[in-house]
Write a protein that holds these residues in place. Structure first.
Motif, PDB file in Angstrom:
ATOM      1  N   ALA A  48     -25.418 -21.392  31.574  1.00 42.07           N
ATOM      2  CA  ALA A  48     -26.127 -22.659  31.372  1.00 42.07           C
ATOM      3  C   ALA A  48     -26.974 -22.617  30.104  1.00 42.07           C
ATOM      4  CB  ALA A  48     -27.000 -22.961  32.589  1.00 42.07           C
ATOM      5  N   THR A  49     -27.608 -21.485  29.857  1.00 41.99           N
ATOM      6  CA  THR A  49     -28.428 -21.332  28.648  1.00 41.99           C
ATOM      7  C   THR A  49     -27.566 -21.423  27.396  1.00 41.99           C
ATOM      8  OG1 THR A  49     -30.032 -19.935  29.818  1.00 41.99           O
ATOM      9  CG2 THR A  49     -30.007 -19.799  27.410  1.00 41.99           C
ATOM     10  N   ASP A  50     -26.435 -20.712  27.405  1.00 45.02           N
ATOM     11  CA  ASP A  50     -25.538 -20.729  26.237  1.00 45.02           C
ATOM     12  C   ASP A  50     -24.973 -22.126  25.999  1.00 45.02           C
ATOM     13  OD1 ASP A  50     -25.986 -18.028  25.938  1.00 45.02           O
ATOM     14  OD2 ASP A  50     -24.099 -17.407  26.869  1.00 45.02           O
ATOM     15  N   LEU A  51     -24.597 -22.801  27.079  1.00 41.42           N
ATOM     16  CA  LEU A  51     -24.055 -24.155  26.953  1.00 41.42           C
ATOM     17  C   LEU A  51     -25.109 -25.120  26.405  1.00 41.42           C
ATOM     18  CD1 LEU A  51     -21.938 -24.571  30.218  1.00 41.42           C
ATOM     19  CD2 LEU A  51     -21.071 -24.581  27.874  1.00 41.42           C
ATOM     20  N   ALA A  52     -26.328 -24.988  26.890  1.00 41.98           N
ATOM     21  CA  ALA A  52     -27.405 -25.865  26.435  1.00 41.98           C
ATOM     22  C   ALA A  52     -27.671 -25.674  24.946  1.00 41.98           C
ATOM     23  CB  ALA A  52     -28.673 -25.601  27.243  1.00 41.98           C
ATOM     24  N   LEU A  53     -27.747 -24.426  24.514  1.00 42.95           N
ATOM     25  CA  LEU A  53     -27.991 -24.147  23.100  1.00 42.95           C
ATOM     26  C   LEU A  53     -26.840 -24.642  22.231  1.00 42.95           C
ATOM     27  CD1 LEU A  53     -29.534 -20.560  23.358  1.00 42.95           C
ATOM     28  CD2 LEU A  53     -30.710 -22.641  22.613  1.00 42.95           C
ATOM     29  N   GLU A  61     -23.098 -30.035  15.822  1.00 44.09           N
ATOM     30  CA  GLU A  61     -23.322 -31.160  14.915  1.00 44.09           C
ATOM     31  C   GLU A  61     -22.624 -32.436  15.374  1.00 44.09           C
ATOM     32  OE1 GLU A  61     -22.464 -30.243  10.890  1.00 44.09           O
ATOM     33  OE2 GLU A  61     -23.830 -28.534  10.793  1.00 44.09           O
ATOM     34  N   SER A  62     -21.541 -32.292  16.126  1.00 41.92           N
ATOM     35  CA  SER A  62     -20.785 -33.481  16.540  1.00 41.92           C
ATOM     36  C   SER A  62     -21.002 -33.841  18.008  1.00 41.92           C
ATOM     37  CB  SER A  62     -19.286 -33.251  16.294  1.00 41.92           C
ATOM     38  OG  SER A  62     -18.820 -32.152  17.061  1.00 41.92           O
ATOM     39  N   ILE A  63     -21.943 -33.156  18.667  1.00 45.32           N
ATOM     40  CA  ILE A  63     -22.170 -33.399  20.098  1.00 45.32           C
ATOM     41  C   ILE A  63     -23.337 -34.366  20.279  1.00 45.32           C
ATOM     42  CG2 ILE A  63     -22.723 -32.375  22.337  1.00 45.32           C
ATOM     43  CD1 ILE A  63     -21.443 -29.784  21.381  1.00 45.32           C
ATOM     44  N   TYR A  64     -23.007 -35.558  20.798  1.00 43.68           N
ATOM     45  CA  TYR A  64     -24.028 -36.575  21.054  1.00 43.68           C
ATOM     46  C   TYR A  64     -23.929 -37.110  22.479  1.00 43.68           C
ATOM     47  CZ  TYR A  64     -25.278 -36.632  16.133  1.00 43.68           C
ATOM     48  OH  TYR A  64     -25.725 -36.274  14.881  1.00 43.68           O
ATOM     49  N   ASN A  65     -23.233 -36.372  23.324  1.00 46.68           N
ATOM     50  CA  ASN A  65     -23.085 -36.764  24.726  1.00 46.68           C
ATOM     51  C   ASN A  65     -23.347 -35.543  25.597  1.00 46.68           C
ATOM     52  OD1 ASN A  65     -22.369 -37.689  27.230  1.00 46.68           O
ATOM     53  ND2 ASN A  65     -20.442 -38.608  26.591  1.00 46.68           N
ATOM     54  N   PHE A  66     -24.467 -35.584  26.310  1.00 46.77           N
ATOM     55  CA  PHE A  66     -24.863 -34.433  27.126  1.00 46.77           C
ATOM     56  C   PHE A  66     -24.739 -34.709  28.619  1.00 46.77           C
ATOM     57  CE2 PHE A  66     -27.405 -34.651  23.229  1.00 46.77           C
ATOM     58  CZ  PHE A  66     -27.025 -33.468  22.614  1.00 46.77           C
ATOM     59  N   GLY A  67     -24.281 -35.903  28.964  1.00 47.20           N
ATOM     60  CA  GLY A  67     -24.225 -36.291  30.371  1.00 47.20           C
ATOM     61  C   GLY A  67     -23.339 -35.401  31.220  1.00 47.20           C
ATOM     62  N   GLU A  68     -22.162 -35.047  30.667  1.00 42.85           N
ATOM     63  CA  GLU A  68     -21.239 -34.214  31.433  1.00 42.85           C
ATOM     64  C   GLU A  68     -21.831 -32.846  31.702  1.00 42.85           C
ATOM     65  OE1 GLU A  68     -16.604 -32.574  31.225  1.00 42.85           O
ATOM     66  OE2 GLU A  68     -17.396 -33.854  29.633  1.00 42.85           O
ATOM     67  N   LEU A  69     -22.498 -32.284  30.697  1.00 43.67           N
ATOM     68  CA  LEU A  69     -23.130 -30.977  30.881  1.00 43.67           C
ATOM     69  C   LEU A  69     -24.239 -31.053  31.929  1.00 43.67           C
ATOM     70  CD1 LEU A  69     -23.515 -29.658  27.225  1.00 43.67           C
ATOM     71  CD2 LEU A  69     -21.989 -28.785  28.985  1.00 43.67           C
ATOM     72  N   LEU A  70     -25.080 -32.068  31.808  1.00 48.69           N
ATOM     73  CA  LEU A  70     -26.207 -32.193  32.731  1.00 48.69           C
ATOM     74  C   LEU A  70     -25.749 -32.426  34.166  1.00 48.69           C
ATOM     75  CD1 LEU A  70     -28.563 -34.342  30.501  1.00 48.69           C
ATOM     76  CD2 LEU A  70     -28.973 -31.991  31.259  1.00 48.69           C
ATOM     77  N   LYS A  98     -30.582 -35.926  15.651  1.00 47.31           N
ATOM     78  CA  LYS A  98     -29.840 -36.223  16.887  1.00 47.31           C
ATOM     79  C   LYS A  98     -30.634 -37.150  17.802  1.00 47.31           C
ATOM     80  CE  LYS A  98     -26.504 -32.635  18.002  1.00 47.31           C
ATOM     81  NZ  LYS A  98     -26.032 -31.741  19.087  1.00 47.31           N
ATOM     82  N   ILE A  99     -31.882 -36.830  18.037  1.00 50.51           N
ATOM     83  CA  ILE A  99     -32.664 -37.641  18.968  1.00 50.51           C
ATOM     84  C   ILE A  99     -32.868 -39.044  18.399  1.00 50.51           C
ATOM     85  CG2 ILE A  99     -34.878 -36.784  18.060  1.00 50.51           C
ATOM     86  CD1 ILE A  99     -34.111 -37.930  21.668  1.00 50.51           C
ATOM     87  N   THR A 100     -32.961 -39.153  17.079  1.00 48.30           N
ATOM     88  CA  THR A 100     -33.131 -40.470  16.459  1.00 48.30           C
ATOM     89  C   THR A 100     -31.867 -41.306  16.615  1.00 48.30           C
ATOM     90  OG1 THR A 100     -34.621 -39.459  14.848  1.00 48.30           O
ATOM     91  CG2 THR A 100     -33.834 -41.663  14.365  1.00 48.30           C
ATOM     92  N   ILE A 101     -30.701 -40.691  16.370  1.00 42.59           N
ATOM     93  CA  ILE A 101     -29.427 -41.403  16.529  1.00 42.59           C
ATOM     94  C   ILE A 101     -29.201 -41.780  17.983  1.00 42.59           C
ATOM     95  CG2 ILE A 101     -26.914 -41.123  16.430  1.00 42.59           C
ATOM     96  CD1 ILE A 101     -27.300 -39.508  13.868  1.00 42.59           C
TER      97      ILE A 101
END
Length: 206
Positions: free
Chosen positions: A23-28, A34-43, A101-104
């Motif tokens: 989980a730590t490695d995936l989160a980092l 640079e191209s990851i803007y969707n974290f819903g599946e991970l969460l 990222k957070i701004t976009i």
């Protein structure tokens, strides 16, 4: 590939320390991608529950703030977990990427929160939501367009952007609640339109 491994391995068979490490490695990786803007599946994956109560729990908080495009919460987390962030050289080196990222994502969330007929968005609204100066909004929108996270047309004269599409994402509970409200509003609008047509043209319903 950790996600591939998780898709073929029952979560209950993985030792707890290994789950925390995965989980730590995936989160980092998600934060720094640079191209990851969707974290819903991970969460949404059960492996992230293993971070609760550990020294890496703060990573889950950051992912949630990013996924929600919540700049206020993100800035609060940066201040709260400054020591943990400083202990991760990759995050320190990519602080500007994370801020971008957070701004976009804040822009994407603003678009998502609006009805499809209300997506001609003034730059000043975007500036307020993203905490950017108005003169930096156009560059932000162009960046989101270039990443194919949104589609739309910029009107430099009127200082607006008309967004026709936003990249689909796995939604969190708050986002699902927003979507539910929009569907209810749409249903009510359809009912009102039907009543209006029935009242104005009663001969069609005889």
């Amino acid at each position: 590939n950790a996600l591939m491994y998780l898709s073929y391995t029952p979560i209950e068979t993985i030792p707890e320390p290994e789950k925390v490490q995965i989980a730590t490695d995936l989160a980092l990786s998600a934060l720094l991608g640079e191209s990851i803007y969707n974290f819903g599946e991970l969460l949404a994956h059960p492996v992230f529950a293993s971070l609760t109560g550990t020294n890496s729990e703060w990573l889950a908080h950051f992912l949630k703030a990013l996924n929600a495009g919540n700049i206020v919460e993100y800035d609060r987390l940066v201040a709260t977990y400054q020591a943990q962030l400083s202990a991760q050289p990759a995050l320190v080196a990519n602080a500007q990427l994370l801020k971008e990222k957070i701004t976009i994502l804040s822009l994407m969330e603003l678009v998502f929160s609006r009805a499809s007929e209300d997506r001609n968005i003034p730059f000043k609204d975007i500036a307020e939501r993203t905490r950017l100066p108005v003169n930096e909004v156009e560059f932000l929108v162009m960046k989101a367009l270039s990443l194919k996270l949104i589609r739309g047309v910029i009107d430099e004269v009127d200082q607006t952007v008309n967004v026709s599409w936003v990249q689909p994402r796995v939604l969190g509970l708050d986002q699902v609640a927003t979507l539910k409200q929009r569907l209810e509003d749409w249903t009510n609008n359809v009912k009102n339109a039907l009543v209006f047509v029935e009242n104005e043209t009663p001969e069609l319903f005889v």
